[in-house]
Design a protein around this motif. Sequence first.
Motif, PDB file in Angstrom:
ATOM      1  N   TYR A 222     -43.795  92.780  20.395  1.00  0.00           N
ATOM      2  CA  TYR A 222     -43.691  92.239  19.030  1.00  0.00           C
ATOM      3  C   TYR A 222     -42.489  91.308  18.865  1.00  0.00           C
ATOM      4  CZ  TYR A 222     -47.313  95.518  17.748  1.00  0.00           C
ATOM      5  OH  TYR A 222     -48.517  96.182  17.671  1.00  0.00           O
ATOM      6  N   LEU A 223     -41.824  91.013  19.967  1.00  0.00           N
ATOM      7  CA  LEU A 223     -40.602  90.213  19.850  1.00  0.00           C
ATOM      8  C   LEU A 223     -40.846  88.757  20.195  1.00  0.00           C
ATOM      9  CD1 LEU A 223     -38.093  92.744  21.450  1.00  0.00           C
ATOM     10  CD2 LEU A 223     -38.226  92.057  19.035  1.00  0.00           C
ATOM     11  N   ALA A 224     -40.292  87.861  19.372  1.00  0.00           N
ATOM     12  CA  ALA A 224     -40.330  86.430  19.679  1.00  0.00           C
ATOM     13  C   ALA A 224     -39.442  86.170  20.901  1.00  0.00           C
ATOM     14  CB  ALA A 224     -39.834  85.648  18.469  1.00  0.00           C
ATOM     15  N   GLU A 225     -39.474  84.926  21.404  1.00  0.00           N
ATOM     16  CA  GLU A 225     -38.686  84.593  22.587  1.00  0.00           C
ATOM     17  C   GLU A 225     -37.195  84.875  22.353  1.00  0.00           C
ATOM     18  OE1 GLU A 225     -38.663  80.562  24.885  1.00  0.00           O
ATOM     19  OE2 GLU A 225     -40.681  81.026  24.115  1.00  0.00           O
ATOM     20  N   LYS A 226     -36.751  84.458  21.161  1.00  0.00           N
ATOM     21  CA  LYS A 226     -35.376  84.788  20.742  1.00  0.00           C
ATOM     22  C   LYS A 226     -35.507  85.774  19.607  1.00  0.00           C
ATOM     23  CE  LYS A 226     -33.551  80.262  21.778  1.00  0.00           C
ATOM     24  NZ  LYS A 226     -32.881  79.088  21.272  1.00  0.00           N
ATOM     25  N   TYR A 227     -34.695  86.788  19.616  1.00  0.00           N
ATOM     26  CA  TYR A 227     -34.889  87.815  18.585  1.00  0.00           C
ATOM     27  C   TYR A 227     -33.590  88.529  18.225  1.00  0.00           C
ATOM     28  CZ  TYR A 227     -34.775  91.041  22.591  1.00  0.00           C
ATOM     29  OH  TYR A 227     -34.398  91.728  23.716  1.00  0.00           O
ATOM     30  N   LEU A 228     -33.676  89.225  17.092  1.00  0.00           N
ATOM     31  CA  LEU A 228     -32.599  90.141  16.698  1.00  0.00           C
ATOM     32  C   LEU A 228     -33.249  91.417  16.180  1.00  0.00           C
ATOM     33  CD1 LEU A 228     -29.618  90.853  15.988  1.00  0.00           C
ATOM     34  CD2 LEU A 228     -30.026  89.831  13.752  1.00  0.00           C
ATOM     35  N   ILE A 229     -32.768  92.560  16.683  1.00  0.00           N
ATOM     36  CA  ILE A 229     -33.206  93.860  16.157  1.00  0.00           C
ATOM     37  C   ILE A 229     -31.967  94.522  15.541  1.00  0.00           C
ATOM     38  CG2 ILE A 229     -34.133  96.149  16.728  1.00  0.00           C
ATOM     39  CD1 ILE A 229     -35.360  94.895  19.244  1.00  0.00           C
ATOM     40  N   LEU A 230     -32.119  95.046  14.339  1.00  0.00           N
ATOM     41  CA  LEU A 230     -31.012  95.749  13.680  1.00  0.00           C
ATOM     42  C   LEU A 230     -31.460  97.171  13.377  1.00  0.00           C
ATOM     43  CD1 LEU A 230     -30.059  92.934  11.123  1.00  0.00           C
ATOM     44  CD2 LEU A 230     -28.693  93.630  13.113  1.00  0.00           C
ATOM     45  N   LEU A 231     -30.726  98.145  13.889  1.00  0.00           N
ATOM     46  CA  LEU A 231     -31.090  99.549  13.663  1.00  0.00           C
ATOM     47  C   LEU A 231     -29.935 100.269  12.985  1.00  0.00           C
ATOM     48  CD1 LEU A 231     -32.444 100.451  17.245  1.00  0.00           C
ATOM     49  CD2 LEU A 231     -33.738  99.508  15.317  1.00  0.00           C
TER      50      LEU A 231
END
Length: 272
Positions: A222-231
């Motif tokens: 589900y991630l684009a080539e560049k991504y940010l995940i915040l948890l």
Amino acid sequence: MTLKELQQNTYSQNIIASTEVDSVLSVALHKNLEYLYKNPDKKISLGTQKKFAKLLALRLQNWPLAYLRKNKDFFGLNFVVNKHTLIPRPDSELLVEEAQKYLNSSALNNKVLDMGTGSGCLIISLAKTTCGEFFASDVKKNALKVARLNARKHQVKITFYLSNLFKKIPEQKFALILANLPYLNKEQMREPSISHEPKSALFSQNNGLKHYEKFLQQVKNYLAEKYLILLEIDPGQNEAIKILSKKYLPESQIDILPDINNLDRVVRISLD
Ligand SMILES: C[S@@+](CC[C@H](N)C(=O)[O-])C[C@H]1O[C@@H](n2cnc3c(N)ncnc32)[C@H](O)[C@@H]1O
């Protein structure tokens, strides 16, 4: 009976702090605290006195004021809440601030997913303040109902999914995913102040990490080539979450951000 008499009667019973009495009174009257101080001689009807007694009994059983009031402020906005949703916490505003910075600086794909949306407070705050395409999911139908209601209240467009983690979310690429999934362990669940909030919003097995481990296992597609995940995490999980993040997303950069009390609160997993 006047407002002042009702206040004094209740204070003198010494069953709860006077500030709490005033807060519950303000809920019963649908007025703010200032109104209480300015209108001591206001006549209180029998109906309102009964309502106050009922609300006070609930408060004495640790029902949070936000549930009695049926709403809570978050990020300068007001959200409907009920027993099916977690009450938004000020600590979680850091997730929104970090997400805002990212969306304001990246001009590429701006699809955003909020997993475990609850009242919808995170994604709605973002949708109100940034540009993007907004999506949110939750495993609980009743929580999603509240999130939809809040999206209508704040007039923002959000696509909602009823889904256990990514199971029912159609495959697509998100540039930003934020999640405040359940992360408390058995011991932390004993805290009386959270006893009326949904266990399904708070508790996770494996010392609070089961939801995040499953999330990290599933997120890749589900991630684009560049991504940010915040948890959002518990400060005590900082080392364990770094290890899990590296295990499932080895190419990513991992940073931990402190909250206003200087406690590790948000994991930032990024690739750029
Ligand atoms: C800690 S609450 C966060 C609510 C809201 N995002 C906030 O910050 O106030 C966690 C939310 O995750 C949802 N949740 C729990 N397990 C889930 C799962 N397996 N998949 C999706 N959502 C889940 C709960 O129903 C709850 O609404």
